[in-house]
Design an enzyme around this catalytic site. Structure first.
Site, PDB file in Angstrom:
ATOM      1  N   LYS A 106      -1.171  48.003  10.624  1.00 54.45           N
ATOM      2  CA  LYS A 106      -1.699  47.341   9.424  1.00 54.45           C
ATOM      3  C   LYS A 106      -1.673  48.278   8.215  1.00 54.45           C
ATOM      4  O   LYS A 106      -1.225  47.898   7.132  1.00 54.45           O
ATOM      5  CB  LYS A 106      -3.127  46.854   9.714  1.00 54.45           C
ATOM      6  CG  LYS A 106      -3.647  45.894   8.657  1.00 54.45           C
ATOM      7  CD  LYS A 106      -4.807  45.043   9.159  1.00 54.45           C
ATOM      8  CE  LYS A 106      -6.074  45.825   9.292  1.00 54.45           C
ATOM      9  NZ  LYS A 106      -7.271  44.984   9.016  1.00 54.45           N
ATOM     10  N   SER A 107      -2.145  49.523   8.410  1.00 48.46           N
ATOM     11  CA  SER A 107      -2.200  50.483   7.301  1.00 48.46           C
ATOM     12  C   SER A 107      -0.820  50.709   6.693  1.00 48.46           C
ATOM     13  O   SER A 107      -0.658  50.785   5.474  1.00 48.46           O
ATOM     14  CB  SER A 107      -2.728  51.834   7.790  1.00 48.46           C
ATOM     15  OG  SER A 107      -4.023  51.716   8.299  1.00 48.46           O
ATOM     16  N   ARG A 158       0.848  49.594   2.883  1.00 34.69           N
ATOM     17  CA  ARG A 158       1.388  50.601   1.974  1.00 34.69           C
ATOM     18  C   ARG A 158       2.872  50.383   1.699  1.00 34.69           C
ATOM     19  O   ARG A 158       3.350  50.687   0.612  1.00 34.69           O
ATOM     20  CB  ARG A 158       1.118  52.002   2.541  1.00 34.69           C
ATOM     21  CG  ARG A 158      -0.380  52.383   2.463  1.00 34.69           C
ATOM     22  CD  ARG A 158      -0.717  53.540   3.401  1.00 34.69           C
ATOM     23  NE  ARG A 158      -2.094  54.040   3.282  1.00 34.69           N
ATOM     24  CZ  ARG A 158      -3.158  53.490   3.839  1.00 34.69           C
ATOM     25  NH1 ARG A 158      -3.029  52.372   4.535  1.00 34.69           N
ATOM     26  NH2 ARG A 158      -4.354  54.036   3.687  1.00 34.69           N
ATOM     27  N   GLY A 181     -10.271  44.846   3.080  1.00 34.49           N
ATOM     28  CA  GLY A 181     -10.838  45.974   2.332  1.00 34.49           C
ATOM     29  C   GLY A 181      -9.758  46.951   1.883  1.00 34.49           C
ATOM     30  O   GLY A 181      -9.814  47.505   0.782  1.00 34.49           O
ATOM     31  N   ARG A 212     -18.797  44.062   1.077  1.00 32.71           N
ATOM     32  CA  ARG A 212     -18.447  45.454   1.382  1.00 32.71           C
ATOM     33  C   ARG A 212     -18.544  46.346   0.144  1.00 32.71           C
ATOM     34  O   ARG A 212     -18.312  45.903  -0.976  1.00 32.71           O
ATOM     35  CB  ARG A 212     -17.064  45.510   2.032  1.00 32.71           C
ATOM     36  CG  ARG A 212     -17.096  44.797   3.378  1.00 32.71           C
ATOM     37  CD  ARG A 212     -15.773  44.795   4.087  1.00 32.71           C
ATOM     38  NE  ARG A 212     -15.404  46.138   4.534  1.00 32.71           N
ATOM     39  CZ  ARG A 212     -14.247  46.404   5.129  1.00 32.71           C
ATOM     40  NH1 ARG A 212     -13.375  45.447   5.344  1.00 32.71           N
ATOM     41  NH2 ARG A 212     -13.973  47.637   5.508  1.00 32.71           N
ATOM     42  N   SER A 241     -13.069  58.759   4.289  1.00 35.15           N
ATOM     43  CA  SER A 241     -12.504  57.414   4.097  1.00 35.15           C
ATOM     44  C   SER A 241     -11.082  57.508   3.562  1.00 35.15           C
ATOM     45  O   SER A 241     -10.861  57.969   2.445  1.00 35.15           O
ATOM     46  CB  SER A 241     -13.361  56.611   3.108  1.00 35.15           C
ATOM     47  OG  SER A 241     -12.641  55.478   2.659  1.00 35.15           O
ATOM     48  N   GLN A 283      -9.320  55.050   2.718  1.00 35.41           N
ATOM     49  CA  GLN A 283      -9.146  54.086   1.629  1.00 35.41           C
ATOM     50  C   GLN A 283      -9.536  54.700   0.295  1.00 35.41           C
ATOM     51  O   GLN A 283      -8.845  54.518  -0.708  1.00 35.41           O
ATOM     52  CB  GLN A 283      -9.959  52.817   1.905  1.00 35.41           C
ATOM     53  CG  GLN A 283      -9.446  52.051   3.128  1.00 35.41           C
ATOM     54  CD  GLN A 283     -10.243  50.800   3.431  1.00 35.41           C
ATOM     55  OE1 GLN A 283     -11.240  50.502   2.781  1.00 35.41           O
ATOM     56  NE2 GLN A 283      -9.818  50.067   4.432  1.00 35.41           N
ATOM     57  N   ASP A 288     -11.845  52.520  13.765  1.00 38.24           N
ATOM     58  CA  ASP A 288     -11.622  51.082  13.957  1.00 38.24           C
ATOM     59  C   ASP A 288     -11.626  50.669  15.426  1.00 38.24           C
ATOM     60  O   ASP A 288     -11.653  49.486  15.741  1.00 38.24           O
ATOM     61  CB  ASP A 288     -10.295  50.657  13.323  1.00 38.24           C
ATOM     62  CG  ASP A 288     -10.431  50.466  11.816  1.00 38.24           C
ATOM     63  OD1 ASP A 288     -11.556  50.212  11.345  1.00 38.24           O
ATOM     64  OD2 ASP A 288      -9.407  50.570  11.109  1.00 38.24           O
ATOM     65  N   LYS A 311     -18.302  48.018   7.801  1.00 45.96           N
ATOM     66  CA  LYS A 311     -16.968  47.471   8.056  1.00 45.96           C
ATOM     67  C   LYS A 311     -17.014  45.951   7.824  1.00 45.96           C
ATOM     68  O   LYS A 311     -17.889  45.454   7.139  1.00 45.96           O
ATOM     69  CB  LYS A 311     -16.527  47.832   9.478  1.00 45.96           C
ATOM     70  CG  LYS A 311     -16.207  49.318   9.647  1.00 45.96           C
ATOM     71  CD  LYS A 311     -14.874  49.652   8.996  1.00 45.96           C
ATOM     72  CE  LYS A 311     -14.433  51.081   9.211  1.00 45.96           C
ATOM     73  NZ  LYS A 311     -13.107  51.311   8.622  1.00 45.96           N
TER      74      LYS A 311
END
Length: 433
Positions: free
Chosen positions: A21-22, A26, A94, A122, A167, A169, A315, A342
């Site tokens: 997913k990450s 990107r 998020g 969030r 983090s 993110q 996660d 989360k």
């Protein structure tokens, strides 16, 4: 939508879980602002990554696909994005909202991002604060929650930012804003977090220096289009790794899984609990390490989870709690406050669910204490959190009765074919609307 997870079942065979997913997020973001045409294979067609894709289409980027995991992105260059006609809806994602905040902080136009009921709760102040320090104008709703509005036309200045929490993110958000800032932007993190942004920026030809906990880039460089082959997502593979670890007689191989060193907490923790996990066919694909992972059943034992592994498995904890419930003895997690903000409060929601199935689990402010023992049947509310829903599906392998899991719609955000793959390896999950 509810899952009915029937007790028992097996876990055998060979599967490839969907793309990371990450990395999928990107690939769209960087491909969109690169010069030239970027092609992506293995793209995760989950709702989260599609939220990112649709946002860039709304800003004038031509994107074809996804078609069986293939996406073609016609980059508009670093300054080619256009003002969207309306608000950008980020759904449950998020990652989309926080990373885009950085990328959009330096644009000439205003933009407002909104999300679903879970995302709207969030915390966004964690990205708004450093962006304001850089000269961005960022507005949030009450309590620093979404919607998030960025006012265009600001000249951003580079900052040296020490992250108050581990983090990826927040780190990525600041680095993306740094591409549009004057001078050299630096981020320093308190513990290692996933480094997909740094790896992929280098892959697109953007100079990034990483020295220990500090990543540095200067503004004004351009990105050049590339081809990206997305590895299978270790966070999705985690459900099957735990499933094979707890199901007697299991022998499962997961193909082409990303084993980025900032993401392998799940492997390290399961091995520490006595898990039987072997990696083979290790190779590097587009700057990311991948391998085939074979997991065989092994009796697990409770452990004190090493704190340095926490950011590397953040996660995966919901499903690790299921492993703990099946282990002999007590498992203790500390230093994981991050789990409370989360998609749901994952500590409380998992503790409640485990207790309702007869497991002795006690939430603490920064973690959980779980005593392994028999798992019964019952009704569990996933609170619209995809990872909670999938974790309790795995628990059924060792349950004495059916587990009813409510609010499972969001499984499609990260793992659209979860039930199909789970059934293929021998798990017993039914979907009822």
């Amino acid at each position: 939508m509810e899952f009915l997870a029937q007790p028992g079942g097996a876990v055998n065979g060979t599967v490839r879980v969907p793309g990371d997913k990450s990395i999928s997020h990107r690939s769209i973001m960087f491909g969109a602002i690169a010069d030239g045409t970027t092609t992506v294979e293995g793209f995760l067609e989950g709702e989260d990554a599609l939220s990112t894709l649709k946002a860039f289409q709304a800003m004038g980027v031509e994107i074809e696909g996804p078609d069986a995991g293939r996406v073609t992105i016609h980059g508009v260059g670093r300054d080619g994005l256009q003002a969207p006609a309306g608000e950008l809806y980020m759904g449950n994602s998020g990652t989309s909202m926080r990373l885009l905040a950085g990328l959009l902080a330096g644009q000439p136009f205003d933009v407002t991002m909104t999300g679903d009921v879970s995302l709207s709760k969030r915390p966004m102040e964690r990205v708004a604060a450093p962006l304001r320090e850089m000269g961005a104008v960022v507005e949030t709703a009450e309590g620093g929650r979404p919607p998030l509005t960025l006012r265009g036309g600001q000249q951003l200045k580079a900052i040296d930012y020490v992250l108050p929490m581990a983090s990826a993110q927040v780190k990525s958000c600041v680095l993306l804003a740094g591409m549009y800032a004057e001078g050299e932007t630096r981020t320093t993190e308190p513990a290692p977090t996933r480094d997909h942004s740094e790896r992929m920026l280098k892959g697109f030809g953007y100079p990034v220096t990483v020295n220990g906990a500090t990543a540095t880039l200067s503004g004004g460089h351009r990105l050049k289009a590339v081809h990206i082959d997305v590895p299978a997502d270790i966070s999705s593979a985690a459900f099957f790794m735990v499933a094979a670890s707890i199901a007697p007689g299991a022998d499962l191989t997961l193909q082409h899984v990303g084993i980025n060193p900032t993401r392998i907490g799940i492997i390290n923790i399961l091995r520490e609990m006595g898990g039987d996990i072997t990696l083979s066919n290790e190779r590097e694909v587009g700057g990311e390490p991948v391998a085939d992972i074979r997991v065989r059943y092994a009796p697990l034992k409770g452990i004190d989870i090493p704190e340095e592994q926490v950011p590397l498995a953040i996660d995966e904890f919901p499903v690790l709690f299921i492993a703990a419930a099946c282990a002999e003895g007590r498992t203790v997690l500390r230093g994981a406050e991050e789990l409370r903000v989360k998609e749901s409060d994952r500590i409380q929601v998992m503790a409640d669910g485990l207790v309702s199935l007869g497991v002795n689990a006690q939430a603490t402010p920064d973690g959980i204490i779980i005593d392994g023992g028999p798992i019964g049947g019952g009704r569990v509310n996933s609170h619209h959190d995809h990872r909670i829903a999938m974790s309790f599906s795995v628990a059924a392998l060792r349950a004495s009765d059916t587990i009813h899991i409510e609010d499972c719609d969001n499984v499609a955000t990260s793992f659209p074919n979860f039930v199909e793959l789970a059934t293929q390896v021998g798990m017993r999950i039914e979907v009822s609307k």
